[in-house]
Design a protein around this motif. Structure first.
Motif, PDB file in Angstrom:
ATOM      1  N   GLY A 126      26.805  46.419  28.161  1.00  0.00           N
ATOM      2  CA  GLY A 126      27.885  46.211  29.115  1.00  0.00           C
ATOM      3  C   GLY A 126      28.099  44.743  29.414  1.00  0.00           C
ATOM      4  O   GLY A 126      29.238  44.287  29.587  1.00  0.00           O
ATOM      5  N   PHE A 127      27.008  43.981  29.453  1.00  0.00           N
ATOM      6  CA  PHE A 127      27.115  42.547  29.691  1.00  0.00           C
ATOM      7  C   PHE A 127      27.870  41.870  28.548  1.00  0.00           C
ATOM      8  O   PHE A 127      28.740  41.025  28.778  1.00  0.00           O
ATOM      9  CB  PHE A 127      25.721  41.943  29.841  1.00  0.00           C
ATOM     10  CG  PHE A 127      25.711  40.474  30.180  1.00  0.00           C
ATOM     11  CD1 PHE A 127      25.698  40.049  31.502  1.00  0.00           C
ATOM     12  CD2 PHE A 127      25.724  39.510  29.182  1.00  0.00           C
ATOM     13  CE1 PHE A 127      25.699  38.700  31.822  1.00  0.00           C
ATOM     14  CE2 PHE A 127      25.733  38.156  29.488  1.00  0.00           C
ATOM     15  CZ  PHE A 127      25.713  37.755  30.813  1.00  0.00           C
ATOM     16  N   MET A 128      27.532  42.234  27.313  1.00  0.00           N
ATOM     17  CA  MET A 128      28.203  41.630  26.159  1.00  0.00           C
ATOM     18  C   MET A 128      29.682  42.007  26.122  1.00  0.00           C
ATOM     19  O   MET A 128      30.538  41.191  25.771  1.00  0.00           O
ATOM     20  CB  MET A 128      27.488  42.045  24.870  1.00  0.00           C
ATOM     21  CG  MET A 128      26.109  41.418  24.715  1.00  0.00           C
ATOM     22  SD  MET A 128      25.300  41.801  23.143  1.00  0.00           S
ATOM     23  CE  MET A 128      24.804  43.503  23.433  1.00  0.00           C
ATOM     24  N   GLN A 129      29.994  43.242  26.508  1.00  0.00           N
ATOM     25  CA  GLN A 129      31.393  43.662  26.552  1.00  0.00           C
ATOM     26  C   GLN A 129      32.162  42.883  27.612  1.00  0.00           C
ATOM     27  O   GLN A 129      33.301  42.466  27.388  1.00  0.00           O
ATOM     28  CB  GLN A 129      31.468  45.170  26.832  1.00  0.00           C
ATOM     29  CG  GLN A 129      30.974  46.028  25.677  1.00  0.00           C
ATOM     30  CD  GLN A 129      30.871  47.494  26.049  1.00  0.00           C
ATOM     31  OE1 GLN A 129      30.736  47.842  27.233  1.00  0.00           O
ATOM     32  NE2 GLN A 129      30.944  48.366  25.050  1.00  0.00           N
ATOM     33  N   ALA A 130      31.538  42.669  28.775  1.00  0.00           N
ATOM     34  CA  ALA A 130      32.183  41.903  29.838  1.00  0.00           C
ATOM     35  C   ALA A 130      32.353  40.443  29.442  1.00  0.00           C
ATOM     36  O   ALA A 130      33.346  39.800  29.788  1.00  0.00           O
ATOM     37  CB  ALA A 130      31.371  42.016  31.128  1.00  0.00           C
ATOM     38  N   ALA A 131      31.393  39.903  28.703  1.00  0.00           N
ATOM     39  CA  ALA A 131      31.490  38.524  28.243  1.00  0.00           C
ATOM     40  C   ALA A 131      32.644  38.354  27.255  1.00  0.00           C
ATOM     41  O   ALA A 131      33.277  37.293  27.206  1.00  0.00           O
ATOM     42  CB  ALA A 131      30.178  38.087  27.593  1.00  0.00           C
ATOM     43  N   ASP A 132      32.941  39.401  26.491  1.00  0.00           N
ATOM     44  CA  ASP A 132      34.055  39.349  25.538  1.00  0.00           C
ATOM     45  C   ASP A 132      35.407  39.531  26.221  1.00  0.00           C
ATOM     46  O   ASP A 132      36.423  39.031  25.733  1.00  0.00           O
ATOM     47  CB  ASP A 132      33.877  40.434  24.466  1.00  0.00           C
ATOM     48  CG  ASP A 132      32.784  40.109  23.471  1.00  0.00           C
ATOM     49  OD1 ASP A 132      32.447  38.913  23.334  1.00  0.00           O
ATOM     50  OD2 ASP A 132      32.249  41.039  22.845  1.00  0.00           O
ATOM     51  N   ASP A 133      35.425  40.242  27.351  1.00  0.00           N
ATOM     52  CA  ASP A 133      36.682  40.556  28.035  1.00  0.00           C
ATOM     53  C   ASP A 133      36.485  40.407  29.547  1.00  0.00           C
ATOM     54  O   ASP A 133      36.571  41.381  30.300  1.00  0.00           O
ATOM     55  CB  ASP A 133      37.099  41.988  27.668  1.00  0.00           C
ATOM     56  CG  ASP A 133      38.495  42.347  28.161  1.00  0.00           C
ATOM     57  OD1 ASP A 133      39.248  41.420  28.547  1.00  0.00           O
ATOM     58  OD2 ASP A 133      38.824  43.548  28.180  1.00  0.00           O
ATOM     59  N   PRO A 134      36.219  39.187  30.023  1.00  0.00           N
ATOM     60  CA  PRO A 134      35.769  39.003  31.410  1.00  0.00           C
ATOM     61  C   PRO A 134      36.814  39.309  32.482  1.00  0.00           C
ATOM     62  O   PRO A 134      36.440  39.594  33.622  1.00  0.00           O
ATOM     63  CB  PRO A 134      35.363  37.524  31.444  1.00  0.00           C
ATOM     64  CG  PRO A 134      36.140  36.889  30.347  1.00  0.00           C
ATOM     65  CD  PRO A 134      36.253  37.920  29.281  1.00  0.00           C
ATOM     66  N   TYR A 135      38.097  39.259  32.148  1.00  0.00           N
ATOM     67  CA  TYR A 135      39.120  39.551  33.157  1.00  0.00           C
ATOM     68  C   TYR A 135      39.287  41.050  33.392  1.00  0.00           C
ATOM     69  O   TYR A 135      39.800  41.465  34.429  1.00  0.00           O
ATOM     70  CB  TYR A 135      40.464  38.954  32.740  1.00  0.00           C
ATOM     71  CG  TYR A 135      40.538  37.453  32.904  1.00  0.00           C
ATOM     72  CD1 TYR A 135      40.478  36.860  34.168  1.00  0.00           C
ATOM     73  CD2 TYR A 135      40.650  36.624  31.796  1.00  0.00           C
ATOM     74  CE1 TYR A 135      40.532  35.482  34.315  1.00  0.00           C
ATOM     75  CE2 TYR A 135      40.721  35.245  31.926  1.00  0.00           C
ATOM     76  CZ  TYR A 135      40.664  34.684  33.195  1.00  0.00           C
ATOM     77  OH  TYR A 135      40.722  33.318  33.345  1.00  0.00           O
ATOM     78  N   ASN A 136      38.848  41.856  32.430  1.00  0.00           N
ATOM     79  CA  ASN A 136      39.074  43.294  32.531  1.00  0.00           C
ATOM     80  C   ASN A 136      37.794  44.119  32.640  1.00  0.00           C
ATOM     81  O   ASN A 136      37.868  45.312  32.935  1.00  0.00           O
ATOM     82  CB  ASN A 136      39.871  43.770  31.309  1.00  0.00           C
ATOM     83  CG  ASN A 136      41.237  43.124  31.237  1.00  0.00           C
ATOM     84  OD1 ASN A 136      42.011  43.196  32.192  1.00  0.00           O
ATOM     85  ND2 ASN A 136      41.538  42.463  30.117  1.00  0.00           N
ATOM     86  N   ARG A 137      36.654  43.508  32.397  1.00  0.00           N
ATOM     87  CA  ARG A 137      35.386  44.240  32.471  1.00  0.00           C
ATOM     88  C   ARG A 137      34.399  43.517  33.380  1.00  0.00           C
ATOM     89  O   ARG A 137      34.370  42.292  33.424  1.00  0.00           O
ATOM     90  CB  ARG A 137      34.752  44.387  31.078  1.00  0.00           C
ATOM     91  CG  ARG A 137      35.483  45.315  30.119  1.00  0.00           C
ATOM     92  CD  ARG A 137      34.785  45.323  28.762  1.00  0.00           C
ATOM     93  NE  ARG A 137      35.379  46.228  27.811  1.00  0.00           N
ATOM     94  CZ  ARG A 137      35.011  47.490  27.634  1.00  0.00           C
ATOM     95  NH1 ARG A 137      34.018  48.000  28.359  1.00  0.00           N
ATOM     96  NH2 ARG A 137      35.610  48.248  26.730  1.00  0.00           N
ATOM     97  N   VAL A 138      33.609  44.297  34.089  1.00  0.00           N
ATOM     98  CA  VAL A 138      32.528  43.759  34.907  1.00  0.00           C
ATOM     99  C   VAL A 138      31.264  44.531  34.564  1.00  0.00           C
ATOM    100  O   VAL A 138      31.254  45.767  34.597  1.00  0.00           O
ATOM    101  CB  VAL A 138      32.830  43.887  36.419  1.00  0.00           C
ATOM    102  CG1 VAL A 138      31.680  43.301  37.234  1.00  0.00           C
ATOM    103  CG2 VAL A 138      34.145  43.182  36.767  1.00  0.00           C
ATOM    104  N   ALA A 139      30.200  43.822  34.243  1.00  0.00           N
ATOM    105  CA  ALA A 139      28.944  44.471  33.840  1.00  0.00           C
ATOM    106  C   ALA A 139      28.107  44.840  35.056  1.00  0.00           C
ATOM    107  O   ALA A 139      28.228  44.240  36.128  1.00  0.00           O
ATOM    108  CB  ALA A 139      28.148  43.541  32.933  1.00  0.00           C
TER     109      ALA A 139
END
Length: 411
Positions: A330-343
Motif C-alpha cells: 500500500g505504501f508503494m502504491q501511494a508513493a506512485d499515486d500520492p494525490y489519490n492514495r493514502v497508505a
C-alpha cells in the motif's frame, strides 16, 4: 531402444536437477528470506483502524506541506520545521528510492515552518517557508537541528544531481547515483533566512537518508540506506540487508564509515536525550542503539518492532517516536499515486525502562503502539512523526503525502 532409454535418462536427470534446485531454493527461502518477506509484506499482521485509538486528528493541506519527508519540532520556541518538496519532484527524483528522473525536479525544495500554538483564522498555523542564501538548488531529504551558540544550526541532506567534476557536464544518475552532500546552515531568525555555512561532501556519504547531530554540535551521524549509489542490484538491500552508518565532523569536513554491521536499510536516526544514537532499519524492523565512545562506534542494544520502519524522533521526555509502514505494498502504491492514495500508517513510542525495576534479562525498552490508521482516513502516508509533550499532540508528515496531520489525544 537405446536412444529412447538415453532420452528418458536425460529427462530424469533434468527433472532431478530441477527438483534439487527447487528444494535448495525452498530451503534458502525458509532459512534466509522467509522472515524478511513476512516482515516486509506483513503476512499475518493485524492493522488496526484509527477508531481504536484515543486521538482526534485533522489534516492540513497546502502546497508548502507537500512531500515533507522529515519534520523537526523546536520544543522551546514552539515551531515545527519540515523538509518539503512538490510531489511531482519527490515521485521522480528520490535517490533513496532509486528514482533518478532529473527532469522531474521542481527545484523548489524548502523548509516549511508552522507556529504550532497559533492556528490562526485559516488554520494553517502561520505556515511559511524559510528563505536561503544558498546559490545552488536544494533537493531535501532528512535533516537535523541543534543550537550552536545563540543560533539554530540546520544540517540538511541534499541529493544534488551528478555532474562531471572536470567539465561540469551532467552525468547519468542511473549509472553514477546522486551527488549527495550535507549542507550546513545557520538560521538568522530576524530575517527568517538560512545562511549557508559549509558543504560536507565525502565518499563515505553514499546514499544518505537521515542525520543526527552529536552532543558537541560538531559531529553528526548519517544513515546510508544503500551500499551503492546506483546499479542493477542496488535495491537488494531491501531483502538481503546492507547499508552503513557514517560519522562526520562539521569542523574538519572529514567523514568515516562508523559501521556496516547489522545494517538493513538504515533509515531514520536520532540522538536520544541519553546521548545514545538510535537507528531504525527499514528491512529488519529493528532499532539499533549505539554509543559513540573512545572505543569507537559500538552497538549497545537492539529494539525489535517487527514492522518496516521509517524515520524516528525524540520527544522532550526522551521517548523515541517511530513512524512505521504496516502495509508495504500500500505504501508503494501511494508513493506512485500520492494525490489519490493514502497508505496505512503506524506510530510507535519506545520508552526506556527503569532499570531498578526491570527483571533480569528483560528487554531494556518498552514498545507501545500509539496510533494506527489502517484505512488512511486521517494520517498521511507517514514517513515521520513527532510528539509534543506540552500539549500531547502528534504531528505527522510524509514524503509522499500532500498534507500533514495533527492529532490531539482525547481524555
Amino acid at each position: 531402444m537405446a536412444r529412447v532409454n538415453g532420452t528418458s535418462n536425460h529427462g530424469n536427470r533434468r527433472l532431478l536437477s530441477l527438483a534439487t534446485a527447487v528444494l535448495i531454493s525452498a530451503i534458502a527461502y525458509r532459512i534466509y528470506l522467509h522472515d524478511t518477506f513476512a516482515l516486509i509484506f506483513g503476512f499475518g499482521r493485524v492493522i488496526q483502524p484509527i477508531e481504536d485509538f484515543p486521538w482526534d486528528c485533522k489534516r492540513i493541506q497546502h502546497p508548502l506541506l507537500e512531500g515533507c519527508e522529515d519534520i523537526w519540532l523546536d520544543h522551546n520556541n514552539r515551531k515545527l520545521y519540515g523538509a518539503c518538496t512538490s510531489l511531482t519532484s519527490r515521485t521522480g527524483w528520490n535517490p533513496s528510492g532509486s528514482l533518478f528522473n532529473v527532469s522531474a525536479r521542481s527545484r523548489t525544495d524548502h523548509i516549511s515552518v508552522l507556529n504550532i500554538d497559533e492556528p490562526g483564522p485559516d488554520g494553517l498555523y502561520g505556515l511559511h517557508q524559510l528563505k536561503t542564501d544558498y546559490l545552488g538548488d536544494l533537493d531535501l531529504h532528512g535533516f537535523d537541528v541543534s543550537r550552536v551558540g545563540d543560533r539554530q544550526r540546520f544540517w540538511l541532506i541534499n541529493h544534488r544531481p551528478p555532474v562531471d567534476p572536470a567539465t561540469g557536464e551532467p552525468l547519468d544518475p542511473r549509472k553514477v547515483g546522486a551527488n549527495s552532500t550535507v549542507e550546513i546552515f545557520n538560521l538568522d531568525a530576524p530575517s527568517n533566512t538560512l545562511v549557508h555555512v559549509k558543504t560536507i561532501a565525502s565518499e563515505a556519504i553514499i546514499s544518505p537518508n537521515n542525520i543526527a547531530v552529536d552532543n558537541d554540535g560538531v559531529g553528526f551521524l548519517v544513515t546510508n540506506d544503500h551500499e551503492e549509489k546506483a546499479g542493477m542490484f542496488r535495491d537488494r538491500v531491501i531483502f538481503f540487508g546492507g547499508g552503513s552508518l557514517t560519522y562526520c565532523r562539521s569542523d574538519t569536513g572529514r567523514c568515516e564509515m562508523a559501521t556496516n554491521e547489522g545494517c538493513s536499510f538504515p533509515n531514520g536516526v536520532v540522538r536520544g536525550r541519553d546521548g545514545l544514537f538510535y537507528v531504525s532499519h527499514s528491512a529488519s524492523g529493528v532499532i539499533t542503539v549505539h554509543e559513540n565512545s573512545d572505543d569507537g562506534f559500538v552497538e549497545v542494544d537492539k529494539i525489535p518492532l517487527d514492522v518496516p520502519l521509517d524515520n524516528i524522533t525524540v520527544d522532550k521526555e526522551g521517548n523515541i517516536v517511530v513512524a512505521a509502514i504496516p502495509h508495504s505494498v500500500g505504501f508503494m502504491q501511494a508513493a506512485d499515486d500520492p494525490y489519490n492514495r493514502v497508505a496505512a500508517a503506524s506510530v510507535f513510542m519506545v520508552r526506556k525502562r527503569d532499570q531498578k525495576h526491570a527483571g533480569l534479562g528483560e528487554n531494556n525498552y518498552e514498545v507501545i503502539k500509539v496510533i494506527e490508521d489502517r484505512d488512511g482516513k486521517f494520517l498521511p502516508t507517514t514517513t515521520v512523526a513527532v510528539h509534543d509533550v506540552q500539549t500531547n499532540r502528534l504531528f505527522l508528515a510524509g514524503g509522499f503525502s500532500p498534507f500533514l496531520s495533527i492529532c490531539q489525544r482525547g481524555s
